[in-house]
Each structure stands twice: as structure tokens, then as C-alpha cells.
Design a protein around this motif. Structure first.
Motif, PDB file in Angstrom:
ATOM      1  N   ASN A   1      44.681  35.628  48.442  1.00  0.00           N
ATOM      2  CA  ASN A   1      44.394  34.197  48.470  1.00  0.00           C
ATOM      3  C   ASN A   1      45.456  33.350  47.777  1.00  0.00           C
ATOM      4  O   ASN A   1      45.669  32.211  48.155  1.00  0.00           O
ATOM      5  N   VAL A   2      46.062  33.896  46.722  1.00  0.00           N
ATOM      6  CA  VAL A   2      46.993  33.101  45.931  1.00  0.00           C
ATOM      7  C   VAL A   2      48.435  33.599  46.110  1.00  0.00           C
ATOM      8  O   VAL A   2      49.375  32.823  45.989  1.00  0.00           O
ATOM      9  N   GLY A   3      48.606  34.886  46.397  1.00  0.00           N
ATOM     10  CA  GLY A   3      49.946  35.451  46.457  1.00  0.00           C
ATOM     11  C   GLY A   3      50.231  36.198  45.170  1.00  0.00           C
ATOM     12  O   GLY A   3      49.349  36.375  44.326  1.00  0.00           O
ATOM     13  N   GLU A   4      51.515  36.610  44.997  1.00  0.00           N
ATOM     14  CA  GLU A   4      51.874  37.426  43.835  1.00  0.00           C
ATOM     15  C   GLU A   4      51.578  36.696  42.522  1.00  0.00           C
ATOM     16  O   GLU A   4      51.271  37.313  41.519  1.00  0.00           O
ATOM     17  N   GLY A   5      51.678  35.345  42.545  1.00  0.00           N
ATOM     18  CA  GLY A   5      51.411  34.581  41.332  1.00  0.00           C
ATOM     19  C   GLY A   5      49.960  34.638  40.902  1.00  0.00           C
ATOM     20  O   GLY A   5      49.626  34.234  39.792  1.00  0.00           O
ATOM     21  N   GLY A   6      49.074  35.137  41.788  1.00  0.00           N
ATOM     22  CA  GLY A   6      47.655  35.195  41.462  1.00  0.00           C
ATOM     23  C   GLY A   6      47.306  36.312  40.511  1.00  0.00           C
ATOM     24  O   GLY A   6      46.199  36.335  39.974  1.00  0.00           O
ATOM     25  N   LYS A   7      48.268  37.249  40.291  1.00  0.00           N
ATOM     26  CA  LYS A   7      47.930  38.426  39.473  1.00  0.00           C
ATOM     27  C   LYS A   7      47.574  38.058  38.041  1.00  0.00           C
ATOM     28  O   LYS A   7      46.846  38.781  37.387  1.00  0.00           O
ATOM     29  N   LYS A   8      48.101  36.920  37.552  1.00  0.00           N
ATOM     30  CA  LYS A   8      47.810  36.592  36.154  1.00  0.00           C
ATOM     31  C   LYS A   8      46.378  36.102  35.972  1.00  0.00           C
ATOM     32  O   LYS A   8      45.914  35.977  34.849  1.00  0.00           O
ATOM     33  N   TYR A   9      45.658  35.860  37.077  1.00  0.00           N
ATOM     34  CA  TYR A   9      44.256  35.446  36.957  1.00  0.00           C
ATOM     35  C   TYR A   9      43.297  36.610  37.080  1.00  0.00           C
ATOM     36  O   TYR A   9      42.085  36.417  37.083  1.00  0.00           O
ATOM     37  N   ILE A  10      43.851  37.845  37.191  1.00  0.00           N
ATOM     38  CA  ILE A  10      42.967  39.018  37.325  1.00  0.00           C
ATOM     39  C   ILE A  10      41.962  39.094  36.181  1.00  0.00           C
ATOM     40  O   ILE A  10      40.770  39.279  36.432  1.00  0.00           O
ATOM     41  N   PRO A  11      42.365  38.943  34.898  1.00  0.00           N
ATOM     42  CA  PRO A  11      41.370  39.051  33.826  1.00  0.00           C
ATOM     43  C   PRO A  11      40.229  38.053  33.986  1.00  0.00           C
ATOM     44  O   PRO A  11      39.059  38.417  33.836  1.00  0.00           O
ATOM     45  N   TYR A  12      40.538  36.807  34.327  1.00  0.00           N
ATOM     46  CA  TYR A  12      39.486  35.803  34.433  1.00  0.00           C
ATOM     47  C   TYR A  12      38.570  36.078  35.616  1.00  0.00           C
ATOM     48  O   TYR A  12      37.336  36.106  35.469  1.00  0.00           O
ATOM     49  N   VAL A  13      39.140  36.308  36.797  1.00  0.00           N
ATOM     50  CA  VAL A  13      38.304  36.478  37.989  1.00  0.00           C
ATOM     51  C   VAL A  13      37.512  37.782  37.893  1.00  0.00           C
ATOM     52  O   VAL A  13      36.355  37.847  38.307  1.00  0.00           O
ATOM     53  N   PHE A  14      38.133  38.823  37.306  1.00  0.00           N
ATOM     54  CA  PHE A  14      37.395  40.074  37.115  1.00  0.00           C
ATOM     55  C   PHE A  14      36.201  39.843  36.196  1.00  0.00           C
ATOM     56  O   PHE A  14      35.080  40.270  36.492  1.00  0.00           O
ATOM     57  N   SER A  15      36.429  39.151  35.062  1.00  0.00           N
ATOM     58  CA  SER A  15      35.330  38.879  34.127  1.00  0.00           C
ATOM     59  C   SER A  15      34.226  38.102  34.825  1.00  0.00           C
ATOM     60  O   SER A  15      33.039  38.442  34.716  1.00  0.00           O
TER      61      SER A  15
ATOM     62  N   PHE B   1      30.252  35.234  27.593  1.00  0.00           N
ATOM     63  CA  PHE B   1      31.345  35.227  28.574  1.00  0.00           C
ATOM     64  C   PHE B   1      32.697  35.217  27.853  1.00  0.00           C
ATOM     65  O   PHE B   1      33.671  35.781  28.350  1.00  0.00           O
ATOM     66  N   GLY B   2      32.725  34.578  26.675  1.00  0.00           N
ATOM     67  CA  GLY B   2      33.953  34.637  25.875  1.00  0.00           C
ATOM     68  C   GLY B   2      34.282  36.061  25.489  1.00  0.00           C
ATOM     69  O   GLY B   2      35.426  36.502  25.604  1.00  0.00           O
ATOM     70  N   PHE B   3      33.264  36.812  25.058  1.00  0.00           N
ATOM     71  CA  PHE B   3      33.470  38.229  24.739  1.00  0.00           C
ATOM     72  C   PHE B   3      33.976  38.972  25.975  1.00  0.00           C
ATOM     73  O   PHE B   3      34.959  39.724  25.915  1.00  0.00           O
ATOM     74  N   VAL B   4      33.300  38.733  27.108  1.00  0.00           N
ATOM     75  CA  VAL B   4      33.689  39.428  28.349  1.00  0.00           C
ATOM     76  C   VAL B   4      35.135  39.097  28.701  1.00  0.00           C
ATOM     77  O   VAL B   4      35.927  39.983  29.010  1.00  0.00           O
ATOM     78  N   PHE B   5      35.494  37.799  28.613  1.00  0.00           N
ATOM     79  CA  PHE B   5      36.845  37.405  29.040  1.00  0.00           C
ATOM     80  C   PHE B   5      37.910  37.907  28.068  1.00  0.00           C
ATOM     81  O   PHE B   5      38.894  38.532  28.465  1.00  0.00           O
ATOM     82  N   PHE B   6      37.688  37.662  26.753  1.00  0.00           N
ATOM     83  CA  PHE B   6      38.761  37.976  25.802  1.00  0.00           C
ATOM     84  C   PHE B   6      38.850  39.470  25.508  1.00  0.00           C
ATOM     85  O   PHE B   6      39.958  40.019  25.416  1.00  0.00           O
ATOM     86  N   VAL B   7      37.702  40.137  25.355  1.00  0.00           N
ATOM     87  CA  VAL B   7      37.748  41.562  25.001  1.00  0.00           C
ATOM     88  C   VAL B   7      37.945  42.428  26.238  1.00  0.00           C
ATOM     89  O   VAL B   7      38.828  43.290  26.274  1.00  0.00           O
TER      90      VAL B   7
ATOM     91  N   GLY C   1      38.231  41.273  29.750  1.00  0.00           N
ATOM     92  CA  GLY C   1      39.187  40.765  30.739  1.00  0.00           C
ATOM     93  C   GLY C   1      40.622  40.837  30.262  1.00  0.00           C
ATOM     94  O   GLY C   1      41.485  41.369  30.943  1.00  0.00           O
ATOM     95  N   LEU C   2      40.873  40.290  29.058  1.00  0.00           N
ATOM     96  CA  LEU C   2      42.258  40.248  28.568  1.00  0.00           C
ATOM     97  C   LEU C   2      42.655  41.532  27.858  1.00  0.00           C
ATOM     98  O   LEU C   2      43.819  41.929  27.875  1.00  0.00           O
ATOM     99  N   GLY C   3      41.677  42.209  27.219  1.00  0.00           N
ATOM    100  CA  GLY C   3      42.021  43.376  26.404  1.00  0.00           C
ATOM    101  C   GLY C   3      42.058  44.670  27.174  1.00  0.00           C
ATOM    102  O   GLY C   3      42.917  45.515  26.930  1.00  0.00           O
ATOM    103  N   MET C   4      41.118  44.853  28.102  1.00  0.00           N
ATOM    104  CA  MET C   4      40.977  46.162  28.721  1.00  0.00           C
ATOM    105  C   MET C   4      41.432  46.205  30.175  1.00  0.00           C
ATOM    106  O   MET C   4      42.021  47.194  30.618  1.00  0.00           O
ATOM    107  N   VAL C   5      41.135  45.132  30.932  1.00  0.00           N
ATOM    108  CA  VAL C   5      41.450  45.165  32.365  1.00  0.00           C
ATOM    109  C   VAL C   5      42.951  45.357  32.634  1.00  0.00           C
ATOM    110  O   VAL C   5      43.310  46.150  33.497  1.00  0.00           O
ATOM    111  N   PRO C   6      43.863  44.674  31.891  1.00  0.00           N
ATOM    112  CA  PRO C   6      45.285  44.904  32.173  1.00  0.00           C
ATOM    113  C   PRO C   6      45.692  46.359  31.981  1.00  0.00           C
ATOM    114  O   PRO C   6      46.544  46.863  32.709  1.00  0.00           O
ATOM    115  N   LYS C   7      45.048  47.044  31.012  1.00  0.00           N
ATOM    116  CA  LYS C   7      45.390  48.460  30.806  1.00  0.00           C
ATOM    117  C   LYS C   7      44.921  49.304  31.983  1.00  0.00           C
ATOM    118  O   LYS C   7      45.650  50.164  32.464  1.00  0.00           O
ATOM    119  N   VAL C   8      43.689  49.014  32.437  1.00  0.00           N
ATOM    120  CA  VAL C   8      43.166  49.752  33.600  1.00  0.00           C
ATOM    121  C   VAL C   8      44.058  49.499  34.808  1.00  0.00           C
ATOM    122  O   VAL C   8      44.483  50.429  35.511  1.00  0.00           O
TER     123      VAL C   8
END
Lengths: 261, 164
Positions: free
Chosen positions: A82-96, B22-28, B30-37
Motif C-alpha cells: 500500500n505504501v511502498g518500501e517507505g512503509g516499512k518504518k510503520y511496521i511496529p505501529y500497524v502490527f501493534s 496500547f502504549g505498552f503494546v506499541f513501545f515494548v 511494536g518497537l522493541g520486539m517486532v523489529p527483531k522478529v
């Protein structure tokens, strides 16, 4: 409220403070730990356990790690599509966002009533879905103005619009843009509320028809019960689809902010 | 509808706990674990494509080596055939020369032997003549009592020998 006998299908959405925290407050605002908060914590904890199981970081993944990597890969491909390669930095937010809503929907569907507990789906409250929608919308606004400055307003003038049409098109696009957080939040709230109300109404039919007599119980009651089984399956589907729709629309909106059409 | 009926007393608690969880989910998470996975998955993808590229390169190199090997094999085969032909020609020439030498030697041996035989037979003939002359003179003397001259006997012997 619609009452069917003694059974109130809306009672499931009632919020009750737990553990005597009724009057807990910060700066005059009540922050009682309610059943809603309990299910938010439960969703966060279950999600944490799920992701921790996928942190083994093995080259050849086990089943659990595979499942977690499948979910992150799913969000990644959603954003890249949907966003392209630049969308990868939103993975943490959208995943959460996706996993939190998905687990909230699914945990609220667990048949915990059989154990005497009171299941609760906090995504059926527009206070909760509204906060999530405003979060997504704020990210779109912040990213949009950060990256493009005032040029972000060109989002409201589609390419190839004839000059005389701009005064008409601009307000229409602006309104459709501003409606986004409402449609995002209300869609989830309405879908979850409607499904749960329908299940409780049918359950009320089963109980009240059985109480009215054996004949009613066997005809109306068993028919309603069969319908409930089907609708319960449908509700699991709706739980997944609504979480997906929320994540998908968020990524589509992020695309507007990143790429301006 | 409790969502609307209770909103005044519950909105602050819901917003507070939602932001907290949701802050816990996002910061711990989303930002802490998902990039490693995701990093693990990306590293695996990179490794797989790297290994595939390496395998492809190895295949190409193997083909190259094989072609090289074939070329060298053909080359050495041709060289071996040339050496073989040269050796054959040399050997033929050599044996021809040796044969000729042996022929000449044999011919000289034969002619020497022939001349020796000739000499021996001449000597033997001469000896036979002398013996026959003596024998003839002896026989004449016994029979007739006349002493035949040596010259006459010799002539007679010669004539008899010539008639065989």
C-alpha cells in the motif's frame, strides 16, 4: 433498552469498576480499573506472550516463531503493497494496532460466560475505537505535514482537476478526509456491537422459548441455537476482518501522507 | 446502550487504560520486539537468496571448468596423436634402415661362405685327383706291371672325372 424477558442484550457492554477502584483518579479524571481495562491488559499480555514466543531468532524457525514471523511478514507485505518500501518504518505501529484489535475482538468472543466470568469486548466501545482511530489519523496528519509541509493540502486536489472545479472539489475532498477517523472508529465499534447484540438476542430467544414450554423450546429455541452456532463462526471471521480493515485503512491513509496520491 | 449511557463516567478511565496498554503494546512489543522478529525473517530471506546466488555462481564456474577441461582434453589428445604418428614414422624408418643393414651383412656373409665353399670344394677336388692318380698308377702297375707316368695318369683321371 430492548428487554427480552429478564435478559438485557446490552448488559454485556456495561462497564463495571473492579477490585474497588471506583474512585481512582488522576487530576480529577476517573481512572477506575474496569472490566474494559482488564480486557485491554489481557490483550496486551496475550500479545506479549505471543511475540515473546517468536523471539528465539533461529535460522530455521519452530512453529511458534513461524507464526509470529508470519504475522509480522503479513503486516510488512500489507504496508509494502500500500505504501511502498517507505512503509516499512510503520511496521511496529500497524502490527501493534492490528494484533491489539484482533486479540481484543477474539478475547471478547471467548465463551468465558460458561465459567461464570463476564466476557467483555472493549472494541465495542467507541471511546476505545475512537482513541485508536484518532491515533492513526494523527500519525497521518503529522507525517503528512512533516514530510510535505503546506504542500500536503494538494492531497485535496486530485491530479488533472480542471481549474474551475478546484473550489468545488477541495471542500469535498477535505470533508472526506476529515471523516476518516470517524468512519475508522465507528466501523469497528458498530461491527463488534452488532455481532454481540445479535448473539445475545438469539441466546435470549433460546432461554425464553424454553421457559415458555417444551414445544417452543424445541422449535424456536433449537432453531435460534443453530443460528447462534453459525453466527458465532461468522463473528470470529468479523473479528479478524475488522482488525484487518482497521490496519488496511490505516496503511492506505499513511500512503496518502507518505506519497500524496 | 451503556456505550452512550456510561460515557460521562467512564470515558476518562477507558482512554487512560487504552493509552497505557496500547502504549505498552506499541513501545515494548511494536518497537522493541517486532523489529527483531522481522530482522530474523529478513536475515533468513537474505541468507536464502545469497545461498541461491552462490549456488548459481558455482554452477556457472563448474560449467566453465568443464568446458576448459574438454578443450584441454581435445588438445592433449591431438598432441598425443601427433606424437604417436611421429613415433610410428620414426620406428618404420628405423626398422627399414636396420633391415637394409642386416640384408647387406647377410649378403656379405653368404658370399663369403659361398667363396669358402668353392675353395673347399676345389681343394677337395684337387686332393681327390691326386689320390686318384696315385691309385690309377698303382692299379696299372699291379695289373700290367708297367709304370704309368704321372702325367698320363693325371690326364686319364681328369678325363674320367670330367665324365663323372
Amino acid at each position: 433498552m430492548a428487554e427480552s424477558g429478564k435478559i438485557d442484550p446490552m448488559h454485556q457492554f456495561a462497564i463495571e469498576p473492579l477490585f474497588g477502584t471506583d474512585h481512582l483518579s488522576i487530576g480529577g479524571f476517573n481512572i477506575a480499573f474496569t472490566n474494559s481495562a482488564l480486557y485491554m491488559v489481557a490483550a496486551a499480555v496475550v500479545l506479549w506472550i505471543f511475540v515473546v514466543g517468536g523471539m528465539k531468532r533461529e535460522l530455521v524457525p519452530g512453529r511458534w516463531q513461524m507464526a509470529v514471523e508470519y504475522m509480522t511478514g503479513f503486516i510488512k507485505s500489507l504496508l509494502v503493497a500500500n505504501v511502498g518500501e517507505g512503509g516499512k518504518k510503520y511496521i511496529p505501529y500497524v502490527f501493534s494496532l492490528f494484533m491489539f484489535i484482533l486479540l481484543a475482538n477474539l478475547l471478547g468472543l471467548l465463551p468465558l460466560g460458561l465459567l461464570g466470568l463476564h466476557p467483555f469486548t472493549f472494541t465495542s466501545h467507541f471511546t476505545a475505537t475512537g482513541v485508536l482511530a484518532i491515533l492513526s489519523f494523527s500519525i497521518v496528519l503529522i507525517v503528512g505535514f512533516w514530510k510535505h509541509g503546506l504542500h500536503f493540502f494538494s492531497l485535496f486536489v486530485p491530479h488533472g482537476t480542471p481549474l474551475p472545479m478546484i473550489p468545488v472539489i477541495f471542500p469535498i475532498e477535505l470533508v472526506s478526509f476529515l471523516v476518516r477517523p470517524f468512519s475508522l472508529g465507528l466501523r469497528l465499534f458498530v461491527a463488534m456491537t452488532a455481532g454481540h447484540v445479535l448473539l445475545k438476542v438469539l441466546a435470549g430467544f433460546v432461554i425464553n422459548s424454553s421457559n415458555a414450554g417444551l414445544g417452543y423450546g424445541l422449535t424456536v429455541g433449537s432453531a435460534s441455537f443453530l443460528l447462534m452456532i453459525g453466527i458465532s463462526a461468522l463473528e470470529v471471521l468479523v473479528a479478524v476482518i475488522q482488525a484487518y480493515v482497521f490496519a488496511l485503512l490505516t496503511s492506505v491513509y499513511i500512503n496518502d501522507a507518505e506519497n500524496l496520491h | 446502550m451503556p456505550q452512550i449511557a456510561q460515557i460521562a463516567e467512564t470515558y476518562s478511565s477507558q482512554i487512560f487504560w487504552l493509552l497505557l496498554t496500547f502504549g505498552f503494546v506499541f513501545f515494548v512489543i511494536g518497537l522493541g520486539m517486532v523489529p527483531k522478529v522481522q530482522g530474523t525473517a529478513d536475515a533468513r530471506d537474505a541468507k536464502i537468496s545469497g545461498d541461491l546466488d552462490a549456488a548459481k555462481a558455482a554452477f556457472a564456474r563448474a560449467d566453465e571448468v568443464e568446458a576448459d577441461y574438454r578443450a584441454r582434453e581435445a588438445e592433449s589428445r591431438a598432441a598425443a596423436q601427433a606424437v604417436l604418428a611421429k613415433a610410428k614414422a620414426d620406428a618404420a624408418k628405423d626398422s627399414e634402415r636396420k633391415l637394409a643393414a642386416a640384408d647387406a651383412e647377410v649378403a656379405s656373409l653368404i658370399s663369403a661362405a659361398e667363396s669358402r665353399i668353392q675353395a673347399a670344394s676345389n681343394a677337395a677336388m684337387a686332393q681327390i685327383e691326386t689320390v686318384a692318380v696315385d691309385a690309377a698308377r698303382d692299379m696299372v702297375a699291379r695289373i700290367s706291371g708297367v709304370e704309368a707316368t704321372e702325367a698320363a695318369a693325371r690326364n686319364a683321371v681328369k678325363a674320367a672325372l670330367a665324365h663323372g
